[in-house]
Motif scaffolding. Structure first.
Motif, PDB file in Angstrom:
ATOM      1  N   ALA A  66       0.748  -1.305   0.325  1.00  0.00           N
ATOM      2  CA  ALA A  66      -0.356   0.150   0.144  1.00  0.00           C
ATOM      3  C   ALA A  66       1.014   1.595  -0.435  1.00  0.00           C
ATOM      4  O   ALA A  66       0.665   2.151  -0.755  1.00  0.00           O
ATOM      5  CB  ALA A  66      -0.935   0.413   1.347  1.00  0.00           C
ATOM      6  N   ARG A  67       2.309   0.611   0.472  1.00  0.00           N
ATOM      7  CA  ARG A  67       2.670   2.088   0.312  1.00  0.00           C
ATOM      8  C   ARG A  67       3.073   2.835  -0.728  1.00  0.00           C
ATOM      9  O   ARG A  67       3.355   3.759  -1.035  1.00  0.00           O
ATOM     10  CB  ARG A  67       4.400   2.042   1.597  1.00  0.00           C
ATOM     11  CG  ARG A  67       4.115   1.945   2.811  1.00  0.00           C
ATOM     12  CD  ARG A  67       5.267   0.955   3.737  1.00  0.00           C
ATOM     13  NE  ARG A  67       6.302   2.756   3.001  1.00  0.00           N
ATOM     14  CZ  ARG A  67       6.570   3.611   4.162  1.00  0.00           C
ATOM     15  NH1 ARG A  67       5.727   3.509   5.616  1.00  0.00           N
ATOM     16  NH2 ARG A  67       7.597   4.345   4.361  1.00  0.00           N
ATOM     17  N   LEU A  68       3.142   2.052  -1.924  1.00  0.00           N
ATOM     18  CA  LEU A  68       3.664   2.690  -3.389  1.00  0.00           C
ATOM     19  C   LEU A  68       2.625   3.447  -3.940  1.00  0.00           C
ATOM     20  O   LEU A  68       2.882   4.241  -4.973  1.00  0.00           O
ATOM     21  CB  LEU A  68       3.000   1.375  -4.143  1.00  0.00           C
ATOM     22  CG  LEU A  68       4.387   0.331  -4.067  1.00  0.00           C
ATOM     23  CD1 LEU A  68       3.876  -1.162  -4.827  1.00  0.00           C
ATOM     24  CD2 LEU A  68       5.536   0.922  -4.447  1.00  0.00           C
ATOM     25  N   GLY A  73       2.187  10.694  -8.690  1.00  0.00           N
ATOM     26  CA  GLY A  73       2.405  12.291  -8.322  1.00  0.00           C
ATOM     27  C   GLY A  73       3.454  12.928  -8.058  1.00  0.00           C
ATOM     28  O   GLY A  73       3.715  13.712  -8.776  1.00  0.00           O
ATOM     29  N   VAL A  74       4.380  11.698  -8.395  1.00  0.00           N
ATOM     30  CA  VAL A  74       5.569  12.103  -8.232  1.00  0.00           C
ATOM     31  C   VAL A  74       6.378  12.296  -9.183  1.00  0.00           C
ATOM     32  O   VAL A  74       6.025  11.649 -10.031  1.00  0.00           O
ATOM     33  CB  VAL A  74       6.910  10.655  -6.932  1.00  0.00           C
ATOM     34  CG1 VAL A  74       7.813  11.255  -6.539  1.00  0.00           C
ATOM     35  CG2 VAL A  74       6.219  10.913  -5.500  1.00  0.00           C
ATOM     36  N   THR A  75       7.029  13.006  -9.183  1.00  0.00           N
ATOM     37  CA  THR A  75       7.740  13.975 -10.540  1.00  0.00           C
ATOM     38  C   THR A  75       9.570  13.267 -10.438  1.00  0.00           C
ATOM     39  O   THR A  75      10.015  13.246  -9.688  1.00  0.00           O
ATOM     40  CB  THR A  75       8.325  15.263 -10.540  1.00  0.00           C
ATOM     41  OG1 THR A  75       6.899  15.522 -10.608  1.00  0.00           O
ATOM     42  CG2 THR A  75       9.123  15.229 -11.874  1.00  0.00           C
ATOM     43  N   ARG A  86      11.980   7.802   1.486  1.00  0.00           N
ATOM     44  CA  ARG A  86      11.002   7.560   2.521  1.00  0.00           C
ATOM     45  C   ARG A  86       9.173   7.027   2.608  1.00  0.00           C
ATOM     46  O   ARG A  86       9.341   6.678   3.933  1.00  0.00           O
ATOM     47  CB  ARG A  86      10.487   8.917   2.790  1.00  0.00           C
ATOM     48  CG  ARG A  86       9.726   9.990   3.531  1.00  0.00           C
ATOM     49  CD  ARG A  86       9.529  11.586   3.382  1.00  0.00           C
ATOM     50  NE  ARG A  86       9.142  11.800   2.447  1.00  0.00           N
ATOM     51  CZ  ARG A  86       9.570  12.545   1.174  1.00  0.00           C
ATOM     52  NH1 ARG A  86      10.712  12.979   1.643  1.00  0.00           N
ATOM     53  NH2 ARG A  86       8.744  12.782   0.483  1.00  0.00           N
ATOM     54  N   GLU A  87       8.897   6.661   0.825  1.00  0.00           N
ATOM     55  CA  GLU A  87       7.313   7.096   0.691  1.00  0.00           C
ATOM     56  C   GLU A  87       7.806   5.368   0.565  1.00  0.00           C
ATOM     57  O   GLU A  87       6.858   4.724   0.844  1.00  0.00           O
ATOM     58  CB  GLU A  87       7.325   7.233  -0.114  1.00  0.00           C
ATOM     59  CG  GLU A  87       7.330   8.565  -0.092  1.00  0.00           C
ATOM     60  CD  GLU A  87       6.164   9.329   1.103  1.00  0.00           C
ATOM     61  OE1 GLU A  87       5.850   8.946   1.361  1.00  0.00           O
ATOM     62  OE2 GLU A  87       6.304  10.724   1.461  1.00  0.00           O
ATOM     63  N   VAL A  88       7.954   4.278   0.579  1.00  0.00           N
ATOM     64  CA  VAL A  88       8.688   3.152   0.971  1.00  0.00           C
ATOM     65  C   VAL A  88       9.237   2.432   1.687  1.00  0.00           C
ATOM     66  O   VAL A  88       9.217   0.963   1.976  1.00  0.00           O
ATOM     67  CB  VAL A  88       9.063   2.771  -1.066  1.00  0.00           C
ATOM     68  CG1 VAL A  88       9.146   0.869  -1.620  1.00  0.00           C
ATOM     69  CG2 VAL A  88       7.862   3.416  -2.276  1.00  0.00           C
ATOM     70  N   GLY A  89      10.756   2.464   1.697  1.00  0.00           N
ATOM     71  CA  GLY A  89      11.655   2.634   2.334  1.00  0.00           C
ATOM     72  C   GLY A  89      11.361   2.263   4.133  1.00  0.00           C
ATOM     73  O   GLY A  89      10.312   2.960   4.574  1.00  0.00           O
ATOM     74  N   HIS A  96      13.048  -4.491  -0.504  1.00  0.00           N
ATOM     75  CA  HIS A  96      12.982  -4.967  -2.302  1.00  0.00           C
ATOM     76  C   HIS A  96      12.002  -4.289  -2.629  1.00  0.00           C
ATOM     77  O   HIS A  96      12.505  -3.991  -3.812  1.00  0.00           O
ATOM     78  CB  HIS A  96      12.474  -6.522  -1.740  1.00  0.00           C
ATOM     79  CG  HIS A  96      13.356  -7.899  -1.269  1.00  0.00           C
ATOM     80  ND1 HIS A  96      14.702  -7.624  -0.795  1.00  0.00           N
ATOM     81  CD2 HIS A  96      13.114  -8.671   0.409  1.00  0.00           C
ATOM     82  CE1 HIS A  96      14.913  -8.919  -0.528  1.00  0.00           C
ATOM     83  NE2 HIS A  96      13.798  -9.296   0.485  1.00  0.00           N
ATOM     84  N   LEU A  97      10.842  -4.031  -1.865  1.00  0.00           N
ATOM     85  CA  LEU A  97      10.474  -2.674  -2.639  1.00  0.00           C
ATOM     86  C   LEU A  97      10.724  -1.684  -3.331  1.00  0.00           C
ATOM     87  O   LEU A  97      10.909  -1.133  -4.249  1.00  0.00           O
ATOM     88  CB  LEU A  97       9.128  -2.184  -2.375  1.00  0.00           C
ATOM     89  CG  LEU A  97       7.458  -3.232  -2.459  1.00  0.00           C
ATOM     90  CD1 LEU A  97       6.515  -3.305  -1.710  1.00  0.00           C
ATOM     91  CD2 LEU A  97       7.489  -3.442  -3.520  1.00  0.00           C
ATOM     92  N   TYR A  98      11.571  -1.342  -1.566  1.00  0.00           N
ATOM     93  CA  TYR A  98      12.287  -0.183  -2.908  1.00  0.00           C
ATOM     94  C   TYR A  98      13.652  -0.255  -3.210  1.00  0.00           C
ATOM     95  O   TYR A  98      13.878   0.519  -4.665  1.00  0.00           O
ATOM     96  CB  TYR A  98      13.044   0.459  -0.723  1.00  0.00           C
ATOM     97  CG  TYR A  98      14.315   1.520  -0.779  1.00  0.00           C
ATOM     98  CD1 TYR A  98      14.312   3.199  -1.866  1.00  0.00           C
ATOM     99  CD2 TYR A  98      15.150   0.616  -0.732  1.00  0.00           C
ATOM    100  CE1 TYR A  98      14.803   3.407  -1.200  1.00  0.00           C
ATOM    101  CE2 TYR A  98      16.120   2.031  -1.424  1.00  0.00           C
ATOM    102  CZ  TYR A  98      16.510   3.029  -1.226  1.00  0.00           C
ATOM    103  OH  TYR A  98      17.159   4.300  -1.564  1.00  0.00           O
TER     104      TYR A  98
END
Length: 153
Positions: A66-68, A73-75, A86-89, A96-98
Protein backbone atom coordinates in the motif's frame (compact mmCIF):
# COMPACT_ATOMS: atom_id res chain seq x y z
CA UNK A 1 26.49 -25.04 -1.30
CA UNK A 2 24.45 -22.35 -3.10
CA UNK A 3 23.66 -19.74 -0.44
CA UNK A 4 21.73 -17.14 -2.38
CA UNK A 5 20.72 -16.17 -5.92
CA UNK A 6 18.95 -13.15 -7.36
CA UNK A 7 17.71 -12.14 -10.78
CA UNK A 8 16.09 -8.84 -11.71
CA UNK A 9 14.40 -8.31 -15.08
CA UNK A 10 12.98 -5.05 -16.36
CA UNK A 11 11.09 -3.81 -19.39
CA UNK A 12 9.81 -0.39 -20.46
CA UNK A 13 7.00 -0.17 -23.01
CA UNK A 14 5.04 2.67 -24.53
CA UNK A 15 1.41 2.03 -23.60
CA UNK A 16 -0.29 5.02 -25.20
CA UNK A 17 0.04 8.67 -26.03
CA UNK A 18 2.32 10.14 -23.36
CA UNK A 19 2.32 6.93 -21.33
CA UNK A 20 4.97 4.36 -20.55
CA UNK A 21 4.96 1.38 -18.25
CA UNK A 22 7.97 0.07 -16.35
CA UNK A 23 7.63 -3.57 -15.34
CA UNK A 24 10.33 -5.02 -13.12
CA UNK A 25 10.55 -8.35 -11.36
CA UNK A 26 12.81 -9.65 -8.63
CA UNK A 27 13.28 -13.37 -8.18
CA UNK A 28 15.64 -14.55 -5.47
CA UNK A 29 16.03 -17.41 -3.06
CA UNK A 30 13.24 -16.09 -0.82
CA UNK A 31 11.16 -13.69 -2.92
CA UNK A 32 9.38 -13.24 -6.20
CA UNK A 33 8.01 -9.71 -6.47
CA UNK A 34 6.74 -7.83 -9.53
CA UNK A 35 6.49 -4.04 -9.58
CA UNK A 36 4.80 -1.88 -12.21
CA UNK A 37 5.11 1.88 -12.56
CA UNK A 38 3.07 3.95 -14.99
CA UNK A 39 4.73 7.21 -15.95
CA UNK A 40 3.87 10.18 -18.14
CA UNK A 41 7.05 10.92 -20.13
CA UNK A 42 6.17 14.55 -20.94
CA UNK A 43 6.53 15.62 -17.29
CA UNK A 44 8.00 12.40 -15.81
CA UNK A 45 5.22 12.08 -13.25
CA UNK A 46 4.38 8.66 -11.81
CA UNK A 47 0.70 8.05 -12.53
CA UNK A 48 0.44 4.55 -11.10
CA UNK A 49 2.39 2.13 -8.92
CA UNK A 50 1.52 -1.40 -7.90
CA UNK A 51 3.21 -4.59 -6.81
CA UNK A 52 2.46 -8.25 -6.71
CA UNK A 53 4.04 -10.44 -4.07
CA UNK A 54 4.17 -13.86 -5.71
CA UNK A 55 6.51 -15.66 -3.29
CA UNK A 56 7.59 -14.19 0.05
CA UNK A 57 8.82 -15.46 3.41
CA UNK A 58 6.32 -13.95 5.90
CA UNK A 59 2.55 -13.58 5.95
CA UNK A 60 2.78 -9.82 6.63
CA UNK A 61 5.14 -8.92 3.75
CA UNK A 62 2.22 -7.84 1.53
CA UNK A 63 1.27 -5.16 4.09
CA UNK A 64 3.94 -2.92 2.57
CA UNK A 65 2.42 -2.80 -0.94
CA UNK A 66 0.00 0.00 0.00
CA UNK A 67 2.97 2.35 0.51
CA UNK A 68 3.41 2.42 -3.28
CA UNK A 69 0.31 4.65 -3.45
CA UNK A 70 2.56 7.39 -2.02
CA UNK A 71 4.48 7.46 -5.31
CA UNK A 72 1.52 8.54 -7.45
CA UNK A 73 2.08 12.16 -8.39
CA UNK A 74 5.83 12.06 -7.69
CA UNK A 75 8.07 13.54 -10.40
CA UNK A 76 11.10 11.56 -11.48
CA UNK A 77 13.67 14.33 -11.00
CA UNK A 78 16.52 15.22 -8.66
CA UNK A 79 15.52 14.31 -5.11
CA UNK A 80 13.28 11.41 -6.10
CA UNK A 81 15.63 8.94 -4.40
CA UNK A 82 14.93 10.51 -0.99
CA UNK A 83 11.20 10.48 -1.70
CA UNK A 84 11.28 6.78 -2.56
CA UNK A 85 13.34 5.97 0.54
CA UNK A 86 10.84 7.84 2.73
CA UNK A 87 7.67 6.56 1.08
CA UNK A 88 8.56 2.95 0.28
CA UNK A 89 11.53 2.03 2.48
CA UNK A 90 12.30 2.27 6.16
CA UNK A 91 10.98 0.33 9.11
CA UNK A 92 7.39 0.33 7.80
CA UNK A 93 8.41 -0.45 4.23
CA UNK A 94 10.04 -3.25 2.32
CA UNK A 95 13.68 -3.18 1.32
CA UNK A 96 12.86 -5.22 -1.79
CA UNK A 97 10.09 -2.86 -2.95
CA UNK A 98 12.46 0.04 -2.31
CA UNK A 99 15.22 -1.65 -4.31
CA UNK A 100 12.86 -2.53 -7.17
CA UNK A 101 11.44 1.00 -7.25
CA UNK A 102 14.93 2.50 -7.42
CA UNK A 103 15.88 0.21 -10.30
CA UNK A 104 12.54 0.92 -12.00
CA UNK A 105 13.37 4.64 -11.90
CA UNK A 106 16.77 4.02 -13.48
CA UNK A 107 15.14 1.90 -16.18
CA UNK A 108 12.43 4.55 -16.68
CA UNK A 109 15.15 7.09 -17.49
CA UNK A 110 16.41 4.83 -20.27
CA UNK A 111 12.81 4.61 -21.51
CA UNK A 112 12.49 8.41 -21.46
CA UNK A 113 15.62 8.79 -23.58
CA UNK A 114 14.34 6.27 -26.13
CA UNK A 115 10.86 7.82 -26.09
CA UNK A 116 12.32 11.26 -26.87
CA UNK A 117 14.89 9.86 -29.35
CA UNK A 118 12.15 8.24 -31.42
CA UNK A 119 10.39 11.59 -31.80
CA UNK A 120 13.44 13.52 -33.01
CA UNK A 121 14.67 14.00 -36.57
CA UNK A 122 17.74 11.87 -37.30
CA UNK A 123 20.15 14.83 -37.21
CA UNK A 124 19.02 15.85 -33.71
CA UNK A 125 19.36 12.44 -32.06
CA UNK A 126 23.08 12.39 -31.28
CA UNK A 127 23.15 16.00 -29.98
CA UNK A 128 20.14 15.17 -27.78
CA UNK A 129 21.95 12.20 -26.22
CA UNK A 130 25.15 14.19 -25.77
CA UNK A 131 23.19 16.85 -23.83
CA UNK A 132 21.15 14.34 -21.82
CA UNK A 133 24.02 12.03 -20.88
CA UNK A 134 27.01 14.36 -20.59
CA UNK A 135 28.58 13.72 -17.22
CA UNK A 136 26.81 10.36 -16.97
CA UNK A 137 28.32 8.38 -19.83
CA UNK A 138 31.93 8.14 -21.01
CA UNK A 139 31.09 8.28 -24.72
CA UNK A 140 28.57 11.13 -24.54
CA UNK A 141 30.77 13.13 -22.17
CA UNK A 142 33.55 13.30 -24.75
CA UNK A 143 32.31 14.87 -28.00
CA UNK A 144 35.89 14.81 -29.28
CA UNK A 145 35.64 11.02 -29.57
CA UNK A 146 34.63 9.63 -32.92
CA UNK A 147 33.08 6.49 -31.47
CA UNK A 148 31.55 4.02 -33.88
CA UNK A 149 28.04 2.77 -33.03
CA UNK A 150 28.10 -1.04 -33.05
CA UNK A 151 24.39 -1.87 -32.82
CA UNK A 152 21.95 -1.74 -35.69
CA UNK A 153 19.25 0.92 -35.52
Amino acid sequence: MDLFQRKIEARVVETGPDAIQVAIKLNDTFHEIALTLEVRPSDRIITGARAEFIRFPYDRCRDTMARLDNLVGVTIAPGVWRTVAREVGGKDGCTHLYELTMEALRVAMQGFYRYEWERLPQEERLPFLRRALAGECYIYSHPEFKARFLLEE
